[in-house]
Design a protein around this motif. Structure first.
Motif, PDB file in Angstrom:
ATOM      1  N   LYS A 197       0.687  -1.188  -0.256  1.00 21.27           N
ATOM      2  CA  LYS A 197       0.071  -0.151   0.006  1.00 21.27           C
ATOM      3  C   LYS A 197       0.807   1.202  -0.134  1.00 21.27           C
ATOM      4  O   LYS A 197       0.574   2.130  -0.372  1.00 21.27           O
ATOM      5  N   HIS A 198       2.088   1.234   0.372  1.00 16.37           N
ATOM      6  CA  HIS A 198       3.084   2.352   0.409  1.00 16.37           C
ATOM      7  C   HIS A 198       3.900   2.395  -0.960  1.00 16.37           C
ATOM      8  O   HIS A 198       4.845   3.255  -0.950  1.00 16.37           O
ATOM      9  N   SER A 199       3.511   1.574  -1.934  1.00 12.50           N
ATOM     10  CA  SER A 199       4.056   1.562  -3.171  1.00 12.50           C
ATOM     11  C   SER A 199       4.194   2.933  -3.797  1.00 12.50           C
ATOM     12  O   SER A 199       3.112   3.543  -3.621  1.00 12.50           O
ATOM     13  N   MET A 200       5.100   3.348  -4.600  1.00 10.86           N
ATOM     14  CA  MET A 200       4.743   4.843  -5.448  1.00 10.86           C
ATOM     15  C   MET A 200       3.783   4.791  -5.951  1.00 10.86           C
ATOM     16  O   MET A 200       3.177   5.848  -6.178  1.00 10.86           O
ATOM     17  N   ARG A 201       3.367   3.822  -6.816  1.00  5.79           N
ATOM     18  CA  ARG A 201       2.113   3.784  -7.692  1.00  5.79           C
ATOM     19  C   ARG A 201       0.998   4.125  -6.810  1.00  5.79           C
ATOM     20  O   ARG A 201      -0.011   4.860  -7.030  1.00  5.79           O
ATOM     21  N   VAL A 202       0.816   3.585  -5.903  1.00  9.62           N
ATOM     22  CA  VAL A 202      -0.495   3.532  -5.102  1.00  9.62           C
ATOM     23  C   VAL A 202      -0.277   5.130  -4.335  1.00  9.62           C
ATOM     24  O   VAL A 202      -1.351   5.641  -4.201  1.00  9.62           O
ATOM     25  N   THR A 203       0.822   5.505  -3.936  1.00 10.46           N
ATOM     26  CA  THR A 203       1.023   6.712  -3.301  1.00 10.46           C
ATOM     27  C   THR A 203       0.429   7.898  -4.355  1.00 10.46           C
ATOM     28  O   THR A 203      -0.105   8.749  -4.047  1.00 10.46           O
ATOM     29  N   ALA A 204       0.984   7.509  -5.678  1.00  8.26           N
ATOM     30  CA  ALA A 204       0.499   8.646  -6.764  1.00  8.26           C
ATOM     31  C   ALA A 204      -0.915   8.547  -7.023  1.00  8.26           C
ATOM     32  O   ALA A 204      -1.689   9.569  -6.858  1.00  8.26           O
ATOM     33  N   TYR A 205      -1.456   7.351  -7.056  1.00  5.48           N
ATOM     34  CA  TYR A 205      -3.146   7.656  -7.176  1.00  5.48           C
ATOM     35  C   TYR A 205      -3.573   7.889  -6.299  1.00  5.48           C
ATOM     36  O   TYR A 205      -4.970   8.487  -6.253  1.00  5.48           O
ATOM     37  N   GLY A 206      -3.300   7.533  -5.115  1.00  6.27           N
ATOM     38  CA  GLY A 206      -3.822   8.091  -3.803  1.00  6.27           C
ATOM     39  C   GLY A 206      -3.818   9.370  -3.656  1.00  6.27           C
ATOM     40  O   GLY A 206      -4.892  10.088  -3.176  1.00  6.27           O
TER      41      GLY A 206
END
Length: 190
Positions: A27-36
């Motif tokens: 959940k802390h991946s860069m992709r999830v951080t970006a779309y979050g």
């Protein structure tokens, strides 16, 4: 069509989530951080809409819809395999960027040129639009960082870059076409 029968699934209880292609990532991946963070922009746009009327409200509604498109794009990393997907993934397109540019140009025609930096504030709508601007800049920085690690749709990055400009110009419009902008006075409190 999206159908959400059950809101909690318990599949993320160990710190992972599923991307749009089914892959599980932290959940802390860069992709999830970006779309979050794109989701945060959408929430701030919803707050701004509480103070907006007419065309500004309609434009913010379009932007909110675009932000869901953007989130769908960012949560689906495998662009090179889009043609092999079970369904065509939703991707941002240049016409969405062009629409923002056209709206910026239309608003900017009635604004006086800036002679100072602007402090976020003035009207309630302007203050909320400045919040939208800063959160969209953060979303852009995170998406650009993601693009250094993985493939990201270039139209997604362009959209975020124009979006923060849109929020800036719209914030000026919300301050009586810039007449009520709060201007920065360098060194005023020394």
């Amino acid at each position: 069509m999206v159908v959400l029968n059950k809101i909690y699934t318990k599949t993320g209880d160990h710190g992972e989530t599923a991307l749009g292609n089914g892959c599980r990532v932290a959940k802390h991946s860069m992709r999830v951080t970006a779309y979050g963070t794109v989701d945060e922009v959408n929430a701030t746009a919803g707050l701004a809409r509480l103070h907006a009327e007419g065309e500004t409200d309609a434009a913010l509604a379009r932007i909110q819809n675009d932000l869901f498109d953007l989130g769908a794009d960012l949560c689906r990393p495998d662009m090179e395999n889009d043609d092999k997907a079970e369904f065509t993934p939703l991707r941002m397109v240049d016409s969405q960027v062009a629409r923002l540019e056209s709206e910026i140009d239309t608003m900017n025609k009635v604004l006086e040129p800036l002679r100072s930096f602007i402090l976020p504030g003035g009207s309630a709508l302007s203050a909320h639009l400045h919040l939208c601007r800063t959160v969209s800049r953060r979303a852009e920085r995170l998406t650009v960082e993601l693009a250094t690690m993985e493939h990201v749709n270039p139209a997604a990055v362009k959209y975020l870059n124009r979006l923060s400009d849109w929020f800036f110009v719209a914030a000026r419009m919300a301050n009586d076409s810039g007449r009520d902008d709060v201007l920065w006075t360098p060194g005023a409190n020394r």
